[in-house]
Design an enzyme around this catalytic site. Structure first.
Site, short mmCIF file in Angstrom:
data_model
loop_
_atom_site.label_atom_id
_atom_site.label_comp_id
_atom_site.label_asym_id
_atom_site.label_seq_id
_atom_site.Cartn_x
_atom_site.Cartn_y
_atom_site.Cartn_z
N ARG A 137 -1.24 16.10 10.16
CA ARG A 137 -1.26 15.44 11.47
C ARG A 137 -1.15 16.44 12.60
O ARG A 137 -1.74 16.26 13.67
CB ARG A 137 -0.12 14.40 11.54
CG ARG A 137 -0.45 13.16 10.68
CD ARG A 137 0.82 12.42 10.29
NE ARG A 137 0.57 11.15 9.64
CZ ARG A 137 0.27 11.00 8.34
NH1 ARG A 137 0.16 12.06 7.55
NH2 ARG A 137 0.08 9.80 7.83
N SER A 160 0.00 1.29 3.78
CA SER A 160 -0.58 2.63 3.66
C SER A 160 -0.57 3.33 4.99
O SER A 160 -1.19 2.89 5.96
CB SER A 160 -2.02 2.54 3.13
OG SER A 160 -2.70 3.75 3.41
N ASP A 202 5.26 8.68 -3.34
CA ASP A 202 4.84 9.94 -3.96
C ASP A 202 5.89 10.50 -4.92
O ASP A 202 5.62 11.44 -5.67
CB ASP A 202 4.54 10.99 -2.88
CG ASP A 202 3.28 10.64 -2.09
OD1 ASP A 202 2.47 9.84 -2.58
OD2 ASP A 202 3.12 11.18 -0.97
N ARG A 242 -1.53 6.75 -11.65
CA ARG A 242 -0.22 7.28 -12.05
C ARG A 242 0.56 6.35 -12.97
O ARG A 242 1.49 6.80 -13.65
CB ARG A 242 0.61 7.64 -10.81
CG ARG A 242 0.08 8.90 -10.14
CD ARG A 242 0.89 9.35 -8.93
NE ARG A 242 0.32 10.60 -8.40
CZ ARG A 242 0.49 11.03 -7.17
NH1 ARG A 242 1.20 10.32 -6.30
NH2 ARG A 242 -0.05 12.17 -6.78
C1 S3P Z 1 0.20 9.90 3.04
C2 S3P Z 1 0.36 8.58 2.76
C3 S3P Z 1 0.52 8.06 1.40
C4 S3P Z 1 0.92 9.16 0.42
C5 S3P Z 1 0.09 10.39 0.59
C6 S3P Z 1 0.24 10.94 1.99
C7 S3P Z 1 0.01 10.31 4.44
O1 S3P Z 1 -0.70 7.50 0.97
O2 S3P Z 1 0.83 8.69 -0.90
O3 S3P Z 1 0.47 11.38 -0.33
O4 S3P Z 1 0.13 11.51 4.76
O5 S3P Z 1 -0.28 9.43 5.26
P1 S3P Z 1 -1.12 5.99 1.36
O6 S3P Z 1 -1.22 5.92 2.83
O7 S3P Z 1 -2.45 5.77 0.71
O8 S3P Z 1 -0.04 5.13 0.80
#
Ligand code: S3P
Length: 436
Positions: free
Chosen positions: A26, A168, A315, A346
């Site tokens: 980001r 998400s 994660d 997973r």
């Molecule tokens: C992330 C969001 C998560 C996470 C990924 C990193 C992020 O995924 O599993 O490792 O940086 O926004 P999802 O948004 O698909 O849940």
């Protein structure tokens, strides 16, 4: 690449974990869209985050490496990106692909995105559908649902109020980033709150973002202003050492400067419930809160994990499964069907690989049940090309009797290139080594 793991006699010491992966992506992306430079410290120099910087370079953004983890991003401003003259390769990184799609939805040119075999199997429709509703044109495999995808943005995009079917942060962030190019406010409601790094960082760059419960709204208009960003240590990297310290007798590990954003600390809550001696001290507030994590050898008991807790530790579930296998009693994980669309499925890969080590794992559509307490015995296991599986299996090997071989471990470099070196710095002789 294969890693040979032997049980060790105790993990002891103070280690640093690298910068947070989500925050690093980001920082690069928002820095690129800001007016003026953004100086980033603690940037995670792993394949995934470097893919984000590579894509920004291909979009005409000047990024300079000033030292280890130190980057200067010359913001191009909201109007300043240029059409890339080649395909943008996101490698293994879902965050790169989905967040970039959000930005590209607002660009008046075509871009083509692809990724490695794993990323090309992962669902993109969850992002491209709302972006198409905002006015972007997306074409590609599975009706715009799988990479490779071509996207042509529109400007302005249309305002959107979106109810996401999945919790998400990548979906939420893609829509918020597209919202920077919209003619009205965008809002996203999720079934449960996901990590909020994008919201926090957007505010740091001067955007107007309001959050309430499971909803977040970005006001339209306004510029982003470049600034200095310190990326905290990655709690998802620290997680492997916290569980390893809990499982290996005679362990005491300290990890300063780790991000403890409450949307990411689910593992600390669950390990605490399981009886682990895990603590946070020296808390520091800031755009992203951080603290020192400590963990020591503990007797663990099984627990139940589900509901709104899942996005807070999504994660960490591979390494939590390892903790559950070594705990007394049953651990049940539910509401985690998202695990099936990560770098590997997973749920399937955990069940298959932990069983090879002697764990009793029952696969469920949306999670798994582990009957803990079985003796773990060394075996040949593999990561399925999934970095977090590889590291979780190495931790399992530390707690197993005899020698464990983890195959297909080069994927660790996608998120944590120094993982083995850091692990071995905690023992008197190396416990996990790459097979010569
Ligand atoms: C992330 C969001 C998560 C996470 C990924 C990193 C992020 O995924 O599993 O490792 O940086 O926004 P999802 O948004 O698909 O849940």
């Amino acid at each position: 690449m294969r890693v040979i793991v032997k049980p060790c006699r105790g993990l002891a010491g103070t280690i640093q974990v690298p910068g947070d992966k989500s925050v690093s992506h980001r920082a690069g992306l928002l820095g690129a869209l800001a007016a003026g430079p953004t100086e980033i410290r603690g940037f995670l120099e792993s394949e995934d985050c470097l893919n984000t910087l590579g894509a920004l370079g291909a979009l005409g953004v000047e990024v300079t490496r000033k030292g280890p983890g130190e980057y200067r991003v010359e913001g191009a401003g909201l109007q300043g990106l240029q059409e890339p003259d080649d395909v943008l390769d996101c490698g293994n990184s879902g965050t790169t692909a989905r967040l970039l799609l959000g930005i590209l939805a607002g660009q008046p040119f075509w871009s083509v995105l692809t990724g490695d075999g794993s990323l090309r199997r992962r669902p993109m429709g969850r992002v491209t559908q709302p972006l198409a509703q905002m006015g972007a044109t997306v074409v590609g495999r599975s009706d715009g649902g799988r990479l490779p995808l071509a996207i042509r943005g529109a400007r302005p995009l249309k305002a959107l109020s979106y109810r996401s079917p999945v919790p998400s942060a990548q979906v939420k962030s893609a829509i918020l980033l597209a919202g920077l190019f919209a003619d009205g406010e965008v809002s996203v409601e999720e079934p449960a709150p996901s990590r909020d790094h994008t919201e926090r960082m957007l505010r740091g760059f001067g955007a107007r973002v309001a959050a309430e419960g499971r909803s977040v709204t970005l006001a339209s208009g306004g510029e982003l202003r470049g600034h200095a960003i310190q990326v905290p240590g990655d709690i998802s990297a620290a997680a492997f050492f916290l569980v390893a310290a809990a499982l290996v007798p005679g362990s005491a590990v300290t990890i300063p400067g780790v991000g403890v954003n409450p949307t990411r600390t689910g593992l600390l809550d669950v390990l605490g419930e399981m009886g682990a001696d895990v603590r946070v001290t020296d808390r520091r507030e800031g755009e992203e809160p951080s603290g020192t994590l400590t963990a020591g050898t503990s007797r663990l008991r099984g627990t139940r994990v589900g509901g709104a807790l899942i996005p807070r530790l999504i994660d960490e579930l591979p390494v939590l499964a390892v903790a559950a296998a070594a705990a007394e009693g049953v651990t049940e994980v539910a509401d985690a069907a998202e695990l099936r669309v990560k770098e590997s499925d997973r749920i399937a890969t955990l069940a298959a690989e932990l069983a090879k080590l002697g764990a009793r794992v029952e696969e469920r559509p949306d999670g798994f049940l582990i009957r803990g307490g079985a003796r773990l015995r060394g075996a040949v296991v593999r990561s399925w090309g999934d970095h977090r599986m590889a590291m979780a299996l190495i931790v399992a090997g530390l707690a197993a009797e005899g020698r464990t071989v983890v195959e297909d471990t080069q994927c660790i470099a996608t998120s944590y290139p120094e993982f083995l070196a850091t692990l071995n710095s905690l023992t008197s002789e190396p416990c996990a080594v790459v097979e010569p």
